[in-house]
Design a protein around this motif. Sequence first.
Motif, PDB file in Angstrom:
ATOM      1  N   VAL A 130       0.841  -1.206   0.000  1.00 28.83           N
ATOM      2  CA  VAL A 130       0.000   0.000   0.000  1.00 28.83           C
ATOM      3  C   VAL A 130       0.872   1.249   0.000  1.00 28.83           C
ATOM      4  O   VAL A 130       0.597   2.215  -0.724  1.00 28.83           O
ATOM      5  CB  VAL A 130      -0.942  -0.006   1.225  1.00 28.83           C
ATOM      6  N   GLY A 131       1.957   1.228   0.791  1.00 26.10           N
ATOM      7  CA  GLY A 131       2.850   2.377   0.866  1.00 26.10           C
ATOM      8  C   GLY A 131       3.542   2.688  -0.443  1.00 26.10           C
ATOM      9  O   GLY A 131       4.026   3.808  -0.643  1.00 26.10           O
ATOM     10  N   GLY A 132       3.604   1.708  -1.337  1.00 27.76           N
ATOM     11  CA  GLY A 132       4.198   1.947  -2.650  1.00 27.76           C
ATOM     12  C   GLY A 132       3.181   2.216  -3.724  1.00 27.76           C
ATOM     13  O   GLY A 132       3.317   3.151  -4.522  1.00 27.76           O
ATOM     14  N   ALA A 133       2.118   1.403  -3.778  1.00 31.59           N
ATOM     15  CA  ALA A 133       1.163   1.482  -4.878  1.00 31.59           C
ATOM     16  C   ALA A 133       0.245   2.703  -4.790  1.00 31.59           C
ATOM     17  O   ALA A 133      -0.034   3.360  -5.805  1.00 31.59           O
ATOM     18  CB  ALA A 133       0.324   0.208  -4.929  1.00 31.59           C
ATOM     19  N   VAL A 134      -0.238   3.026  -3.587  1.00 31.88           N
ATOM     20  CA  VAL A 134      -1.197   4.130  -3.450  1.00 31.88           C
ATOM     21  C   VAL A 134      -0.586   5.480  -3.831  1.00 31.88           C
ATOM     22  O   VAL A 134      -1.168   6.226  -4.623  1.00 31.88           O
ATOM     23  CB  VAL A 134      -1.786   4.148  -2.026  1.00 31.88           C
ATOM     24  N   PRO A 135       0.601   5.848  -3.299  1.00 33.18           N
ATOM     25  CA  PRO A 135       1.186   7.116  -3.744  1.00 33.18           C
ATOM     26  C   PRO A 135       1.486   7.137  -5.239  1.00 33.18           C
ATOM     27  O   PRO A 135       1.269   8.153  -5.905  1.00 33.18           O
ATOM     28  CB  PRO A 135       2.473   7.221  -2.915  1.00 33.18           C
ATOM     29  N   ALA A 136       1.988   6.021  -5.772  1.00 36.23           N
ATOM     30  CA  ALA A 136       2.299   5.966  -7.203  1.00 36.23           C
ATOM     31  C   ALA A 136       1.054   6.227  -8.039  1.00 36.23           C
ATOM     32  O   ALA A 136       1.112   6.914  -9.068  1.00 36.23           O
ATOM     33  CB  ALA A 136       2.906   4.605  -7.556  1.00 36.23           C
ATOM     34  N   LEU A 137      -0.080   5.694  -7.618  1.00 31.42           N
ATOM     35  CA  LEU A 137      -1.335   5.902  -8.333  1.00 31.42           C
ATOM     36  C   LEU A 137      -1.840   7.328  -8.166  1.00 31.42           C
ATOM     37  O   LEU A 137      -2.202   8.001  -9.147  1.00 31.42           O
ATOM     38  CB  LEU A 137      -2.376   4.908  -7.833  1.00 31.42           C
ATOM     39  N   LEU A 138      -1.869   7.822  -6.926  1.00 33.65           N
ATOM     40  CA  LEU A 138      -2.468   9.130  -6.654  1.00 33.65           C
ATOM     41  C   LEU A 138      -1.637  10.290  -7.192  1.00 33.65           C
ATOM     42  O   LEU A 138      -2.189  11.334  -7.545  1.00 33.65           O
ATOM     43  CB  LEU A 138      -2.709   9.297  -5.159  1.00 33.65           C
ATOM     44  N   PHE A 139      -0.324  10.134  -7.265  1.00 32.82           N
ATOM     45  CA  PHE A 139       0.480  11.182  -7.890  1.00 32.82           C
ATOM     46  C   PHE A 139       0.074  11.358  -9.354  1.00 32.82           C
ATOM     47  O   PHE A 139      -0.018  12.473  -9.864  1.00 32.82           O
ATOM     48  CB  PHE A 139       1.972  10.852  -7.786  1.00 32.82           C
ATOM     49  N   GLY A 140      -0.170  10.252 -10.032  1.00 28.70           N
ATOM     50  CA  GLY A 140      -0.626  10.335 -11.415  1.00 28.70           C
ATOM     51  C   GLY A 140      -2.019  10.908 -11.526  1.00 28.70           C
ATOM     52  O   GLY A 140      -2.313  11.688 -12.449  1.00 28.70           O
ATOM     53  N   VAL A 141      -2.899  10.545 -10.600  1.00 31.40           N
ATOM     54  CA  VAL A 141      -4.250  11.110 -10.588  1.00 31.40           C
ATOM     55  C   VAL A 141      -4.183  12.626 -10.423  1.00 31.40           C
ATOM     56  O   VAL A 141      -4.928  13.379 -11.072  1.00 31.40           O
ATOM     57  CB  VAL A 141      -5.090  10.474  -9.465  1.00 31.40           C
ATOM     58  N   ALA A 142      -3.288  13.085  -9.568  1.00 33.33           N
ATOM     59  CA  ALA A 142      -3.133  14.531  -9.355  1.00 33.33           C
ATOM     60  C   ALA A 142      -2.695  15.224 -10.639  1.00 33.33           C
ATOM     61  O   ALA A 142      -3.226  16.284 -11.005  1.00 33.33           O
ATOM     62  CB  ALA A 142      -2.121  14.796  -8.245  1.00 33.33           C
ATOM     63  N   VAL A 143      -1.741  14.632 -11.357  1.00 32.51           N
ATOM     64  CA  VAL A 143      -1.284  15.218 -12.622  1.00 32.51           C
ATOM     65  C   VAL A 143      -2.421  15.262 -13.632  1.00 32.51           C
ATOM     66  O   VAL A 143      -2.598  16.252 -14.360  1.00 32.51           O
ATOM     67  CB  VAL A 143      -0.089  14.422 -13.178  1.00 32.51           C
ATOM     68  N   GLY A 144      -3.219  14.193 -13.689  1.00 31.00           N
ATOM     69  CA  GLY A 144      -4.355  14.183 -14.597  1.00 31.00           C
ATOM     70  C   GLY A 144      -5.348  15.278 -14.288  1.00 31.00           C
ATOM     71  O   GLY A 144      -5.896  15.921 -15.207  1.00 31.00           O
ATOM     72  N   ASN A 145      -5.583  15.529 -13.005  1.00 35.01           N
ATOM     73  CA  ASN A 145      -6.505  16.599 -12.616  1.00 35.01           C
ATOM     74  C   ASN A 145      -5.959  17.977 -12.969  1.00 35.01           C
ATOM     75  O   ASN A 145      -6.714  18.886 -13.320  1.00 35.01           O
ATOM     76  CB  ASN A 145      -6.803  16.517 -11.117  1.00 35.01           C
ATOM     77  N   VAL A 146      -4.652  18.144 -12.880  1.00 31.42           N
ATOM     78  CA  VAL A 146      -4.058  19.424 -13.263  1.00 31.42           C
ATOM     79  C   VAL A 146      -4.271  19.670 -14.746  1.00 31.42           C
ATOM     80  O   VAL A 146      -4.585  20.789 -15.172  1.00 31.42           O
ATOM     81  CB  VAL A 146      -2.554  19.437 -12.911  1.00 31.42           C
ATOM     82  N   LEU A 147      -4.134  18.638 -15.570  1.00 31.77           N
ATOM     83  CA  LEU A 147      -4.349  18.788 -17.003  1.00 31.77           C
ATOM     84  C   LEU A 147      -5.818  19.077 -17.316  1.00 31.77           C
ATOM     85  O   LEU A 147      -6.132  19.846 -18.236  1.00 31.77           O
ATOM     86  CB  LEU A 147      -3.898  17.532 -17.743  1.00 31.77           C
ATOM     87  N   LEU A 148      -6.720  18.471 -16.557  1.00 30.67           N
ATOM     88  CA  LEU A 148      -8.152  18.711 -16.768  1.00 30.67           C
ATOM     89  C   LEU A 148      -8.576  20.090 -16.283  1.00 30.67           C
ATOM     90  O   LEU A 148      -9.517  20.688 -16.808  1.00 30.67           O
ATOM     91  CB  LEU A 148      -8.968  17.646 -16.038  1.00 30.67           C
ATOM     92  N   GLY A 149      -7.875  20.597 -15.279  1.00 30.18           N
ATOM     93  CA  GLY A 149      -8.281  21.835 -14.623  1.00 30.18           C
ATOM     94  C   GLY A 149      -8.944  21.521 -13.299  1.00 30.18           C
ATOM     95  O   GLY A 149      -9.645  20.508 -13.150  1.00 30.18           O
ATOM     96  N   VAL A 150      -8.719  22.375 -12.328  1.00 32.84           N
ATOM     97  CA  VAL A 150      -9.187  22.144 -10.967  1.00 32.84           C
ATOM     98  C   VAL A 150     -10.330  23.110 -10.651  1.00 32.84           C
ATOM     99  O   VAL A 150     -10.276  24.279 -11.038  1.00 32.84           O
ATOM    100  CB  VAL A 150      -8.024  22.339  -9.965  1.00 32.84           C
ATOM    101  N   PRO A 151     -11.391  22.666  -9.953  1.00 34.25           N
ATOM    102  CA  PRO A 151     -12.559  23.526  -9.682  1.00 34.25           C
ATOM    103  C   PRO A 151     -12.335  24.510  -8.538  1.00 34.25           C
ATOM    104  O   PRO A 151     -12.852  24.331  -7.436  1.00 34.25           O
ATOM    105  CB  PRO A 151     -13.660  22.519  -9.351  1.00 34.25           C
ATOM    106  N   PHE A 152     -11.552  25.542  -8.775  1.00 36.95           N
ATOM    107  CA  PHE A 152     -11.336  26.564  -7.755  1.00 36.95           C
ATOM    108  C   PHE A 152     -11.453  27.942  -8.402  1.00 36.95           C
ATOM    109  O   PHE A 152     -11.375  28.087  -9.626  1.00 36.95           O
ATOM    110  CB  PHE A 152      -9.954  26.415  -7.107  1.00 36.95           C
TER     111      PHE A 152
END
Length: 386
Positions: A130-152
């Motif tokens: 979990v300590g390896g897979a979850v951060p690896a996944l969520l860092f990519g999710v964060a980058v994807g959201n930056v490309l999509l644009g963030v609701p702020f």
Amino acid sequence: MILSELIDLDILRVIWWVLLGVLLIGFALTDGFDMGVGALLPFVGKSDVERRVVINTIGPVWEGNQVWFILGGGAIFAAWPPLYAVSFSGFYLAMFTVLAALILRPVGFKYRSKRDSAAWRNGWDWALFVGGAVPALLFGVAVGNVLLGVPFHLSDDLMSFYDGNFFTKFVGLLRPFALLSGVVSLSMLLMHGAAWLTLKTEGPVQIRARTIGTYAGIVAAVTYALAGVWLAFGVEGFHMVGEVPANGPSNPLYNEVARGGSWLAAYSLRPWIVIAPIMGFVGIAMAVMGLRAGREVSTLLWSKLAITGIISSVGLTMFPFILPSIVDPNSSLSVWDSSSSQQTLFVMLVMAVIFVPIILAYTAWVYKVLWGKVTEEEITGSGHSY
């Protein structure tokens, strides 16, 4: 003349944009294989000794690799204060999840071998996963959201506000394109972890790592290509309206921003940036071939090239945007309007010029001292191993 005036503000902004990218890439290149190895642990190690071998390939270096993560966060805080304020508040639950997962790693290292119980050790092995897979996944999710644009959006006094409640701020990040970006990140770091294990282990562990890493590399290439196609036809980009002063005030509301077109329009404006995705695809292809052929050092280097290219392609494609807003495009943060003052950037640059080479030299020395494979004989015969 004040020393900080020796370098223009617009140049300092670009320098710190580049340095932020370097720090993030440095984190992915070093701590990335730590996360990849953790995510691979339950699958490449079948016996207790094999899993201890896997753990001991990263046990002595993971803390030093975390330095790049800390430096990246510090650089965001000091060089890009609006980015720090908006992202850390909006992504709070996601970042808390990442930190909680990362905390499992040192705890797992320290406690796994405290009891000679198969169930106890197996539980900690999955905690390390979990300590390896979850951060690896969520860092990519964060980058994807930056490309999509963030609701702020930003108020007139530059306070940031997010749409939705505390819970939906996290669930809202799990958009399809963002999840695809997460798969790219996870598979990329699994390949990187497998390349590291190929270099540091031998026997069955190495064979399993090569096999899983090969498939992970193929997934990374396919999903990276799919993400590029999705960006071209399914994601609206952002662009500046009118002339934007590169040395203007650090006020995102000062410039006008509009949505429309594609992020990939950047490749027609700056054709040279195509080198980044080329590095990504070539690096993955060569790493996969290296894993299949059993090459060691070159495979890890090609994996590093792939990571450098993939991460660079995001920054170069988005430039000059750092964090776009889908609620109010004019609130989007860019290189030209979200930085600290000229004097702050200059003082930080001086510190970076002094200390980053020291960190690099120390890191190189550590890896030189720890060079070589981790064997089962060393693990069973040493009282200092994990």
